[in-house]
Design a protein around this motif. Structure first.
Motif, short mmCIF file in Angstrom:
data_model
loop_
_atom_site.label_atom_id
_atom_site.label_comp_id
_atom_site.label_asym_id
_atom_site.label_seq_id
_atom_site.Cartn_x
_atom_site.Cartn_y
_atom_site.Cartn_z
N VAL A 32 5.68 -6.08 -11.54
CA VAL A 32 6.11 -7.23 -10.75
C VAL A 32 5.55 -7.16 -9.33
CG1 VAL A 32 8.24 -7.45 -12.10
CG2 VAL A 32 8.24 -6.07 -10.02
N ASP A 33 5.76 -8.25 -8.61
CA ASP A 33 5.38 -8.35 -7.19
C ASP A 33 6.08 -7.24 -6.41
OD1 ASP A 33 4.91 -9.02 -4.55
OD2 ASP A 33 5.82 -11.02 -4.68
N ARG A 38 10.20 -3.64 -2.74
CA ARG A 38 10.31 -2.80 -1.53
C ARG A 38 11.56 -3.16 -0.73
NH1 ARG A 38 4.90 -4.58 -0.33
NH2 ARG A 38 3.36 -3.28 -1.41
N LYS A 39 11.86 -4.44 -0.64
CA LYS A 39 13.04 -4.88 0.10
C LYS A 39 14.31 -4.36 -0.54
CE LYS A 39 15.44 -9.02 1.73
NZ LYS A 39 15.46 -10.52 1.75
N GLY A 55 -1.50 -2.18 -7.82
CA GLY A 55 -0.97 -3.23 -6.96
C GLY A 55 0.31 -3.87 -7.42
N ARG A 56 0.91 -3.38 -8.51
CA ARG A 56 2.16 -3.93 -9.01
C ARG A 56 3.25 -2.86 -8.98
NH1 ARG A 56 2.14 -9.11 -8.87
NH2 ARG A 56 3.34 -9.47 -10.79
N ALA A 57 4.47 -3.27 -8.64
CA ALA A 57 5.62 -2.38 -8.74
C ALA A 57 6.16 -2.43 -10.16
CB ALA A 57 6.69 -2.79 -7.74
N ARG A 97 -2.99 9.09 -8.17
CA ARG A 97 -3.07 7.64 -8.36
C ARG A 97 -3.15 7.37 -9.86
NH1 ARG A 97 -7.15 6.86 -5.51
NH2 ARG A 97 -6.05 6.46 -3.56
N LEU A 98 -2.15 6.66 -10.40
CA LEU A 98 -2.06 6.44 -11.83
C LEU A 98 -2.04 4.95 -12.14
CD1 LEU A 98 0.82 8.94 -12.78
CD2 LEU A 98 -1.65 9.34 -12.93
N SER A 99 -2.56 4.60 -13.31
CA SER A 99 -2.34 3.27 -13.85
C SER A 99 -0.96 3.26 -14.52
CB SER A 99 -3.41 2.92 -14.88
OG SER A 99 -3.27 3.74 -16.04
#
Length: 284
Positions: A32-33, A38-39, A55-57, A97-99
Motif C-alpha cells: 500500500v501507499d 507512516r502516520k 516503494g510500497r509499505a 534491501r528486499l523485495s
C-alpha cells in the motif's frame, strides 16, 4: 536514557514462553501507499519505521485459531492481528534491501522486520489480558465466525473469517458477543502453488504503558506455506462492514481497495486419528 539491557517483567501469574498445543493460521499481506502507514505507525509505535518494498509499505491481517493445554485443562482462542510490517528505527542500518517476494519467503534472517500491531481482536479474556500485560498489544474483545481447510471436512483450501463486535462482561471473566460484523475476508487458495518458507520467529512489536517498545518473537516449529497472489488477487476479498469502528477505519484508510499480494498459512498436523469401525463377527 533507559537501560536497554534489562528484560520486560513477566506479570504474574503468567509464565513464558507460552506454548501452543495447536495452531491454524492465515496471513494476508497488502502492499500500500506508505504515507498513511507512516502516520499510523508514528501514532502507535513512534520508535518503529515502516518497511518498504519497492516503494510500497506492507500491512497484514493475521487470523489465528489456537489451542493451549494447562495443568487443569485446555483452552481455545481465536484472534486477528492487524499490523504494519516495521522495524526499529535505530536498527535500520542492519537491514538488507528486499523485495516483497524475498521478505515473504523469509529472507530477512535478522528478524527485525516484524509486525507492529495496530489492533488485536480476541475472543478470550485471559489471552487479552496476557497479550496486553506481557507484550504491549493493543488487544480487545471480538468474536469470530470462521471456516478453514480441515482433514475432517471437504477437500479444498478456502478460508472465510468474519470478525464481530464484542465487549467485556461486567465481571471481566467473559466477553459479550454482539451481532455487528466489523469486517470479514475470504481467501480461496485452492490450486495455488505452495512454497514452504522459513519465516519464523515472527517478531511482534508492541508498546508498553510507559511508551517503551517491546519485541516478542514467536517460533513456529514447521515451515509456513506461502502463496504468491500475483495475477490471483481476486481470490481474496476483504470487506469492511463497519468503517466507523477503530479497526474498520484503519482498514479503510490503509488498505482501501488495494489487492492482496500474498497469503501465508500454517495448520498443525494431526497427532492421532480415530479410524472407521468395522463389524465384529457374532458368536454362534
Amino acid at each position: 536514557m533507559t537501560d536497554d539491557l534489562t528484560l520486560p517483567p513477566v506479570a504474574a501469574p503468567y509464565q513464558l514462553p507460552f506454548h501452543y498445543g495447536a495452531l491454524h493460521n492465515i496471513g494476508l499481506d497488502y502492499l500500500v501507499d506508505p504515507a498513511p502507514v507512516r502516520k499510523a505507525l508514528a501514532e502507535h509505535h513512534p520508535d518503529l519505521s515502516a518497511a518498504e518494498f519497492d516503494g510500497r509499505a506492507c500491512v497484514t491481517l493475521n487470523y489465528q485459531l489456537y489451542f493451549a493445554q494447562y495443568p487443569n485443562g485446555g483452552g481455545i482462542t481465536q484472534e486477528i492481528e492487524y499490523s504494519i510490517i516495521a522495524h526499529p528505527t535505530a536498527s535500520a542500518g542492519r537491514l538488507a534491501r528486499l523485495s516483497y517476494e524475498q521478505f515473504a519467503r523469509g529472507y530477512d534472517q535478522t528478524k527485525l522486520l516484524g509486525i507492529a500491531r495496530l489492533h488485536v481482536l480476541c475472543d478470550n479474556p485471559l489471552a487479552i489480558e496476557a497479550g496486553t500485560k506481557l507484550y504491549g498489544e493493543p488487544k480487545y474483545p471480538a468474536w469470530f465466525e470462521a471456516t478453514m481447510p480441515s482433514l475432517n471436512g471437504p477437500a479444498g483450501d478456502s478460508w472465510t473469517v468474519a470478525c464481530k463486535q464484542a465487549t467485556h462482561t461486567p465481571s471481566g471473566a467473559g466477553i459479550d458477543r454482539q451481532e455487528r460484523t466489523l469486517f470479514s475476508f475470504s481467501a480461496d487458495l485452492t490450486g495455488l502453488s505452495r512454497t514452504p518458507v522459513n519465516n519464523t520467529p515472527i517478531t511482534g512489536y508492541g508498546t508498553d504503558p510507559a511508551g517503551r517498545p517491546i519485541a516478542g518473537p514467536m517460533n513456529v516449529y514447521q515451515p509456513y506455506e506461502y502463496r504468491s497472489l500475483t495475477g490471483e488477487a481476486d481470490r481474496v476479498r476483504l470487506t469492511v462492514q463497519d468503517a466507523s469502528s477503530p479497526v474498520g477505519a484503519d482498514l479503510t484508510t490503509l488498505i482501501a481497495d488495494a489487492p492482496a499480494a500474498g497469503a501465508w498459512t500454517y495448520q498443525s498436523p494431526p497427532v492421532a486419528a480415530h479410524n472407521r469401525p468395522y463389524y465384529v463377527p457374532r458368536a454362534d
